[in-house]
Design a protein around this motif. Structure first.
Motif, PDB file in Angstrom:
ATOM      1  N   LEU A   1      76.716 -24.162 113.903  1.00 40.40           N
ATOM      2  CA  LEU A   1      77.348 -24.930 115.180  1.00 40.40           C
ATOM      3  C   LEU A   1      78.285 -25.911 114.762  1.00 40.40           C
ATOM      4  CD1 LEU A   1      77.670 -25.145 118.160  1.00 40.40           C
ATOM      5  CD2 LEU A   1      75.724 -26.857 118.135  1.00 40.40           C
TER       6      LEU A   1
ATOM      7  N   ARG B   1      82.488 -25.532 115.358  1.00 39.44           N
ATOM      8  CA  ARG B   1      83.085 -26.566 115.933  1.00 39.44           C
ATOM      9  C   ARG B   1      84.299 -26.926 114.777  1.00 39.44           C
ATOM     10  NH1 ARG B   1      77.521 -30.135 117.186  1.00 39.44           N
ATOM     11  NH2 ARG B   1      77.351 -29.385 119.391  1.00 39.44           N
TER      12      ARG B   1
ATOM     13  N   HIS C   1      72.589 -32.117 109.365  1.00 41.58           N
ATOM     14  CA  HIS C   1      72.937 -31.588 110.771  1.00 41.58           C
ATOM     15  C   HIS C   1      72.771 -33.056 111.656  1.00 41.58           C
ATOM     16  CE1 HIS C   1      73.887 -30.338 114.744  1.00 41.58           C
ATOM     17  NE2 HIS C   1      72.763 -30.607 115.119  1.00 41.58           N
TER      18      HIS C   1
ATOM     19  N   ILE D   1      76.508 -34.170 124.978  1.00 38.10           N
ATOM     20  CA  ILE D   1      75.769 -34.632 125.987  1.00 38.10           C
ATOM     21  C   ILE D   1      76.288 -35.538 126.756  1.00 38.10           C
ATOM     22  CG2 ILE D   1      73.688 -36.364 125.597  1.00 38.10           C
ATOM     23  CD1 ILE D   1      72.901 -35.115 122.970  1.00 38.10           C
TER      24      ILE D   1
ATOM     25  N   SER E   1      74.068 -29.531 123.676  1.00 31.92           N
ATOM     26  CA  SER E   1      74.721 -28.227 123.905  1.00 31.92           C
ATOM     27  C   SER E   1      73.581 -27.124 123.863  1.00 31.92           C
ATOM     28  CB  SER E   1      75.361 -27.982 122.423  1.00 31.92           C
ATOM     29  OG  SER E   1      74.632 -28.438 121.400  1.00 31.92           O
TER      30      SER E   1
HETATM   31  O1  LMR Z   1      70.576 -32.224 120.284  1.00 30.39           O
HETATM   32  C1  LMR Z   1      71.418 -33.186 119.883  1.00 30.39           C
HETATM   33  O2  LMR Z   1      71.156 -34.370 119.638  1.00 30.39           O
HETATM   34  C2  LMR Z   1      72.855 -32.573 119.563  1.00 30.39           C
HETATM   35  C3  LMR Z   1      72.776 -31.207 118.801  1.00 30.39           C
HETATM   36  O3  LMR Z   1      72.200 -31.119 117.353  1.00 30.39           O
HETATM   37  C4  LMR Z   1      74.115 -30.745 118.769  1.00 30.39           C
HETATM   38  O4  LMR Z   1      74.867 -30.769 117.644  1.00 30.39           O
HETATM   39  O5  LMR Z   1      74.863 -30.392 119.826  1.00 30.39           O
END
Ligand code: LMR
Ligand code: NAD
Length: 325
Positions: free
Chosen positions: A159, A163, A188, A231, A238
């Protein structure tokens, strides 16, 4: 459709990523348009009913490739004969929770799930951990599965990779498909390092096509903090984009790719301590991830890779101290 269906287990199946993921798996996007699948949905007891509702909707799609669905709260049953495990369900951080509490709570999920994979999964099992903290949760599961080859445990940075592609494409006003050799290094988390010094656009290094201030002060933090921005905007983390990235990760792992990003166990390449599940530039050949070798790492990149890897080392030390691995 002569082929034996492949069993795919999804944990956290009643959650928002699960809802965005299951229909795409059943339609053939995870493994290929000619590969029949059996789905196993693992949930906690309180969410089994909701997962059963999703299973009803899957039935109602009449997907030609979907040969069966089971819903369970029993990890041994869920992973029995599984060839792909998508570990999405995790304990989110709630107000007042310290990092140690979060790791402890997730150790209670990923340790037993790793053992259930060890004891029940098919010999060709491939595991992708999506639930956060994904890299360290994957390490915990791996350490409870001594009979499964260590490299079958991975965590999702696809992801972040997607991005990064999208942000760069918008900046340079080029189609995403023109960007090659994008890489996410490390964890991550907000320390991840999206690397434009090896990425290429139109055959030329991407970092040379943008100004340094944009790269340093806009691109890197935008990609690294995109999860928090989603968020903030959506009021929920997401989901569809995370499901999409999980599909991309597994599809490429199984079907091959020349370059993407995935968090896989380090063999010591690029100074990343052996065993840490860290994101690297990877290729997939013959169904196995390989770290792309021989890249020159300049001081700017070195500092950022090291910072993210340090965070992974700290997480590993913390779960060791808690007796979780
Ligand atoms: O769930 C999260 O804290 C964010 C998620 O890991 C993301 O990268 O969208
Ligand atoms: N790696 C990434 O890029 C990335 C991106 C987005 C979200 N995430 C993470 O993915 C995870 C799931 O996100 P979501 O939005 O679907 O959350 P969600 O809260 O909507 O769903 C999580 C589901 O997991 C279930 N669950 C909890 N413990 C379980 C267990 N032991 N076994 C089986 N199921 C269990 C819950 O009942 C719930 O239905 C979170 O940890 C989130 O931070 C990671």
């Amino acid at each position: 459709m002569a082929q034996t269906p492949v069993k795919v287990t999804v944990t956290g199946a009643a959650g928002q990523i699960g809802y965005a993921l299951l229909f795409r798996i059943a339609s053939g996007q995870l493994l290929g348009a000619d590969v029949p699948v059996k789905l196993s949905l693992l949930e906690i007891p309180q969410a089994v009913k909701a997962a059963e509702g999703t299973a009803m909707e899957l039935d109602d799609c009449a997907f030609p490739l979907l040969s069966g669905i089971e819903v369970t709260d029993d990890a041994n049953k869920a992973f029995d004969g599984a060839s792909v495990a998508l570990l999405v369900g995790a304990r989110p951080r709630t107000a007042g929770m310290e990092r140690g509490d979060l790791l402890q709570a997730n150790g209670g999920i990923f340790g037993p799930q790793g053992k259930a994979i060890n004891d029940n999964a098919a010999d060709d099992i491939r595991v992708l951990v999506v639930g956060n903290p994904a890299n360290t949760n994957s390490l915990i599961a791996q350490q409870h599965a001594p009979d499964v080859p260590a490299e079958r445990f991975t965590a999702m940075t696809r992801l972040d990779h997607n991005r990064a592609l999208s942000q760069l494409a918008a900046k340079l006003q080029v189609p995403v498909a023109e960007i090659k050799k994008m890489t996410i290094w490390g964890n991550h988390s907000a320390t991840q390092y999206p690397d434009l010094f090896h990425a290429e656009v139109g055959g030329k290094i991407a970092a040379e096509q943008v100004d340094e201030a944009w790269l340093r002060d806009t691109f890197i933090p935008t990609v690294a903090k995109r999860g928090a921005a989603i968020i903030e905007a959506r009021g929920a983390s997401s989901a569809a984009s995370a499901a999409n990235a999980a599909i991309d990760h597994v599809f490429d792992w199984v079907n091959g790719t020349e370059w993407t990003s995935a968090a896989i166990p380090s063999d010591g390449s690029y100074g990343v301590p052996e065993g840490l599940i860290s994101s690297f530039p990877v290729a997939s050949r013959d169904g196995k991830w390989e770290i792309i070798q021989g890249l020159e790492i300049d001081a700017f990149s070195r500092e950022r890779i090291d910072a993210s890897v340090r965070e992974l080392e700290e997480e590993r030390a913390a779960v060791r101290e808690l007796g979780l691995i």
